[in-house]
Motif scaffolding. Structure first.
Motif, short mmCIF file in Angstrom:
data_model
loop_
_atom_site.label_atom_id
_atom_site.label_comp_id
_atom_site.label_asym_id
_atom_site.label_seq_id
_atom_site.Cartn_x
_atom_site.Cartn_y
_atom_site.Cartn_z
N THR A 288 -4.23 47.06 11.84
CA THR A 288 -4.72 46.84 10.45
C THR A 288 -4.64 47.91 9.72
O THR A 288 -4.29 48.14 8.51
N GLN B 137 -6.83 36.11 12.02
CA GLN B 137 -7.66 35.33 10.76
C GLN B 137 -7.78 36.60 9.94
O GLN B 137 -8.04 36.25 8.68
N ARG B 138 -8.38 37.54 10.50
CA ARG B 138 -8.74 38.71 9.47
C ARG B 138 -7.36 39.14 8.68
O ARG B 138 -7.57 39.32 7.36
N LYS B 139 -6.20 38.93 9.16
CA LYS B 139 -4.89 39.43 8.48
C LYS B 139 -4.57 38.21 7.34
O LYS B 139 -4.30 38.63 6.31
N PRO C 120 -12.82 45.24 7.19
CA PRO C 120 -11.54 44.64 7.64
C PRO C 120 -11.31 44.61 9.29
O PRO C 120 -10.79 43.68 9.88
N THR C 121 -11.99 45.65 9.94
CA THR C 121 -11.73 45.78 11.51
C THR C 121 -13.11 45.08 12.40
O THR C 121 -13.04 45.39 13.47
N THR D 287 -11.93 40.83 0.25
CA THR D 287 -11.96 40.16 1.50
C THR D 287 -13.66 40.29 1.74
O THR D 287 -14.19 41.17 1.31
N ILE E 189 -15.52 36.33 7.85
CA ILE E 189 -14.52 35.62 7.75
C ILE E 189 -14.68 34.15 6.58
O ILE E 189 -15.44 33.40 7.03
N TYR F 180 -8.82 35.90 16.36
CA TYR F 180 -9.67 36.40 15.55
C TYR F 180 -8.89 37.39 14.64
O TYR F 180 -8.93 37.50 13.47
N GLU G 233 -6.72 36.66 5.84
CA GLU G 233 -7.71 36.65 4.67
C GLU G 233 -6.98 37.67 3.79
O GLU G 233 -7.26 37.67 2.36
#
Ligand SMILES: Nc1ncnc2c1ncn2[C@@H]1O[C@H](COP(=O)(O)OP(=O)(O)OP(=O)(O)O)[C@@H](O)[C@H]1O
Length: 301
Positions: free
Chosen positions: A201, A168-170, A189-190, A94, A98, A165, A172
């Motif tokens: 996470t 969205q990270r999850k 990632p955080t 990742t 994003i 938000y 990815e």
């Protein structure tokens, strides 16, 4: 979550083996002679102050950059420096920022991540041949499984841009997992998450490791890193400063000094800094005279 393509490697054997990785941009050496191993079953952290070379190193591992020197092996095979071949080999990543397809649905984003594992070609897709339909169904099934794993199954039809938000990270991460990697690289990632999202996470990364996927993670949140990682590597000015368990790294005063910007003996880049400072002092006419130990200042006193 059931795994489909990744073969499980015995815990403790190297999955990633990077040796002597150096990356220069013109006169700037962003990464210098870095060795790093990630073993099966491990979560390894990569930390360092801003500009230490962490993302550049990730880019060297994933074929985005061709390292000036050094080599990167995955499960014993040297990787070609081409992103799609690296993904095909079994490394997924990742990005710090994003990079979702904002106008595609959550499910479609995961399906995009699956394309390296589908064999059906363009004509098969265009002509909607039976083989394509079968492969498409299998991909959808796998993508839904992944969405369930990360807890977004109820939002499969939402547009990615409408997700909060943290989701969205999850997403990815789910998209990266869709290529069935044996090693997952996570770049901050955080970043931008609240403490609750950060904890979720953390649990997610533990669960990924429990699925047999090794993890290498860049992060600035020290509490997160030291909770999560079996080993931590510290980069400073492109060089590896320390490597070890959370206790070893936290107890190393050079790490604290590097973060606080305090100079210490043998610090990476210290020689270069000293050279630059000497040159600047000489240019400004404040450098100590080399032949005479008496300075102008002392003369006037
Ligand atoms: N494409 C590039 N061209 C020239 N210099 C670059 C390039 N990419 C990175 N650098 C330089 O390399 C050094 C390391 O940058 P890098 O982004 O890898 O650090 P980092 O540890 O990931 O930093 P951060 O924690 O702030 O994300 C920096 O001095 C940066 O300016």
């Amino acid at each position: 979550m059931t795994k489909t393509a990744t073969t499980t490697t015995e815990t403790g054997t190297p999955v990633l083996d990077a040796s002597g990785v150096t990356m220069r941009f013109g006169g700037l050496t962003a990464v210098r002679n870095v060795d790093l191993t990630v073993n099966a079953g491990e979560i390894v952290g990569l930390i360092g102050p801003n500009g230490a070379g962490k993302t550049t190193f990730f880019n060297c591992l994933t074929g985005l950059y061709v390292p000036t020197e050094g080599k990167v092996s995955y499960k014993g095979t040297v990787l070609p420096p081409k992103p799609h071949l690296v993904t095909q080999a079994g490394i997924a990543r990742t990005f710090q920022n994003i990079r979702l397809f904002a106008n595609m649905t959550v499910l479609e984003n995961v399906l995009v991540g699956r394309h390296t594992r589908t064999k059906e070609g363009l004509w098969s897709a265009l002509l909607r041949l039976p083989g394509y339909k079968k492969a498409e169904n299998a991909s959808r099934e796998r993508a839904m499984e992944l969405l369930e794993f990360i807890g977004l199954q109820d939002k499969a039809d939402h547009l990615a841009r409408n997700l909060p938000y943290g989701d969205q990270r999850k997403l990815e991460i789910a998209r990266a997992l869709a290529s069935d990697p044996g090693l997952l690289l996570l770049d901050e990632p955080t970043a931008g998450m609240n403490p609750q999202e950060t904890r979720v996470t953390e649990e997610l990364i533990f669960a990924i490791r429990d699925q047999g996927i090794a993890v290498l993670v860049i992060e600035h949140d020290m509490r997160f890193i030291f909770n999560l990682c079996d080993r931590v590597t510290v980069l400073v000015q492109g060089e590896k400063l320390v490597e070890g368990t959370a206790d070893v790294v936290q107890g190393d005063e050079r790490v604290v000094a590097a973060y606080l910007g305090t100079p210490f003996e043998g610090a990476p880049g210290a020689e270069e800094v000293a050279e630059v400072e000497a040159a600047e002092a000489e240019a400004a006419g404040t450098a100590p005279a080399k032949t005479d130990t008496t300075t102008e200042e002392e003369d006037t006193r």
